[in-house]
Design an enzyme around this catalytic site. Structure first.
Site, PDB file in Angstrom:
ATOM      1  N   ASP A  21       0.816  -1.253  -0.217  1.00 63.66           N
ATOM      2  CA  ASP A  21      -0.238  -0.170  -0.033  1.00 63.66           C
ATOM      3  C   ASP A  21       1.046   1.241   0.023  1.00 63.66           C
ATOM      4  OD1 ASP A  21      -2.431   1.577   0.593  1.00 63.66           O
ATOM      5  OD2 ASP A  21      -1.639   1.694   2.563  1.00 63.66           O
ATOM      6  N   ASP A  23      -0.222   5.178   0.747  1.00 64.90           N
ATOM      7  CA  ASP A  23      -0.305   6.091   1.998  1.00 64.90           C
ATOM      8  C   ASP A  23      -0.483   5.386   3.207  1.00 64.90           C
ATOM      9  OD1 ASP A  23      -1.237   8.689   0.806  1.00 64.90           O
ATOM     10  OD2 ASP A  23      -2.789   7.477  -0.333  1.00 64.90           O
TER      11      ASP A  23
END
Length: 333
Positions: A21, A23
Site C-alpha cells: 500500500d 498512503d
C-alpha cells in the site's frame, strides 16, 4: 499460490512478490514514512519483485511512480496499480464505447475514464449512464449533487474505494469513503460496485502481472489492506505507521487479522517467527487480564493479540510489572 506462512527465515526472503500500500506505508501525503525508502531500496537491490496497490484515485500510475522516485524509491509506472485505473477498466468492460460517465474526483480519474474510450462529463443533464466516484481534494457539493441526480435517474454508481479516512502528518483526514457516505445518505442506497481494497481486484492484478507464486501484502489499514489480503487468500504484514494502531489490531475481527505485525517496514527484514502473531517465544504472557514477562513492546503486542484472538478478555489489561506497564503505555493499550 501458497497460502500458508513460512516457518522461519526473513520475511522478505520468504515471498516472491511484495505488494505495498502507499498512503501510510511508503508516504504520508507527499513525505516519506521514516525508514520506508531505505527498506524499499534494499528490496530492489536484492532483486525482489515489488508492486504498489493504492486506493487513492487522485494520481495516475505514472504520477505515483514520479512521486516515489522523488522520494528516492526506484519505482516504475508498471509497478503501480491504482483504484482509478481499475475502476475505469471495469466501466469500459460494462459500457458501450464512448458512453458518458459522470466523474466525481480528481483529474487523474477523469483521464483514466477518457483513456478507456469513455466520455467524461460533469452534469446530470448530459444523461450519463454511469457515475464513478473517487477521492479528490476539490470534490464539493456541486458535483456531488450532480452525481446524486444521475444515480437517481438510473446511472450505474461505481466507487473507486470506501476508505473513510486518509492518513496525513497532521492526522487522519476525510477519505473517499466519507464522500461516498454523502451520496449514500442522500440516495439511501449503496454503490453498485466498489473496486478498491478490500476487494481483491488490485491484488489479483498484481499477482497476475508478476506470475507470483508466493505474494505478501504490506499495509497500514485493517479494513482495506489486510481485509483485502484475507479475501484474496494472501499473507499480510500490518505496519503501524498509518491508520490502524495496536488497539485496533487487538480488537480485529477474523477477516481483518494480518499474518504478521511490525512497527514499520524494517520488519520486512526480521524473521517471520518474530513477526508472527503468537503467544509462544515472545517473552511475554497474559494471565487473568495481566501482562507479565519481558521484552520489547511489539513482542508484547503480538502476545496480547494472540490471547485476544483466542478468546481471552484483554479489554482492561494491566501490567503485572513496571516493564509490562511501560510496554502497554508505549502501545497505547
Amino acid at each position: 499460490m501458497s497460502t500458508s506462512p513460512p516457518a522461519s527465515g526473513r520475511l522478505a526472503d520468504a515471498y516472491d512478490l511484495v505488494i505495498f500500500d502507499l498512503d501510510g506505508v511508503i508516504y504520508l501525503s507527499d513525505k516519506a514514512v521514516p525508514g520506508a525508502v531505505d527498506a524499499v531500496q534494499r528490496l530492489h537491490e536484492q532483486g525482489r519483485s515489488i508492486a504498489y496497490a493504492t486506493n487513492n484515485a487522485s494520481r495516475r500510475a505514472a504520477e505515483v511512480a514520479d512521486l516515489l522516485r522523488g522520494l528516492g524509491v526506484p519505482a516504475e509506472a508498471e509497478e503501480v496499480l491504482t483504484s482509478a485505473a481499475a475502476a475505469a477498466r471495469r466501466l469500459a468492460d460494462r459500457l458501450e464505447p464512448g458512453a458518458r460517465v459522470l466523474v466525481v474526483g480528481a483529474e487523474a480519474l477523469r483521464q483514466e475514464v477518457f483513456d478507456c474510450g469513455l466520455t467524461p462529463v460533469s452534469s446530470a443533464d448530459d444523461q450519463p449512464v454511469a457515475v464513478v466516484q473517487g477521492y479528490g481534494r476539490d470534490v464539493g457539493w456541486v458535483i456531488l449533487a450532480e452525481a446524486a441526480l444521475a444515480v437517481r435517474a438510473g446511472a450505474l454508481w461505481i466507487a473507486t474505494n470506501t476508505d473513510r479516512t486518509l492518513p496525513s502528518p497532521r492526522g487522519a483526514l476525510p477519505g473517499n469513503g466519507s464522500l461516498v457516505a454523502v451520496l449514500r445518505t442522500a440516495l439511501d442506497r449503496e454503490p453498485d460496485e466498489v473496486i478498491g481494497k478490500p476487494e481483491a481486484v488490485l491484488f489479483e492484478e498484481a499477482v497476475k502481472r508478476e506470475a507470483a507464486g508466493r505474494p505478501v501484502v504490506v499495509g497500514d489499514r485493517l479494513d482495506t489492506d489486510i481485509e483485502g489480503a484475507v479475501r484474496a487468500g494472501l499473507d499480510s504484514l500490518l505496519v503501524l505507521t498509518g491508520v490502524s494502531q495496536p488497539r485496533d489490531l487487538v480488537a480485529a475481527e477474523p477477516h481483518r487479522r494480518p499474518t504478521y505485525v511490525a512497527k514499520d517496514l524494517a520488519g520486512l527484514f526480521d524473521d517471520v517467527e518474530t513477526l508472527a502473531i503468537s503467544a509462544e517465544g515472545t517473552g511475554w504472557h497474559v494471565t487473568d487480564g495481566r501482562l507479565d514477562g519481558h521484552g520489547d513492546a511489539m513482542a508484547a503486542l503480538r502476545t496480547i493479540c494472540a490471547a485476544a484472538w483466542a478468546g481471552t478478555d484483554v479489554s482492561d489489561i494491566r501490567g503485572a510489572t513496571d516493564e509490562a506497564t511501560t510496554a502497554l503505555r508505549e502501545l497505547g493499550i
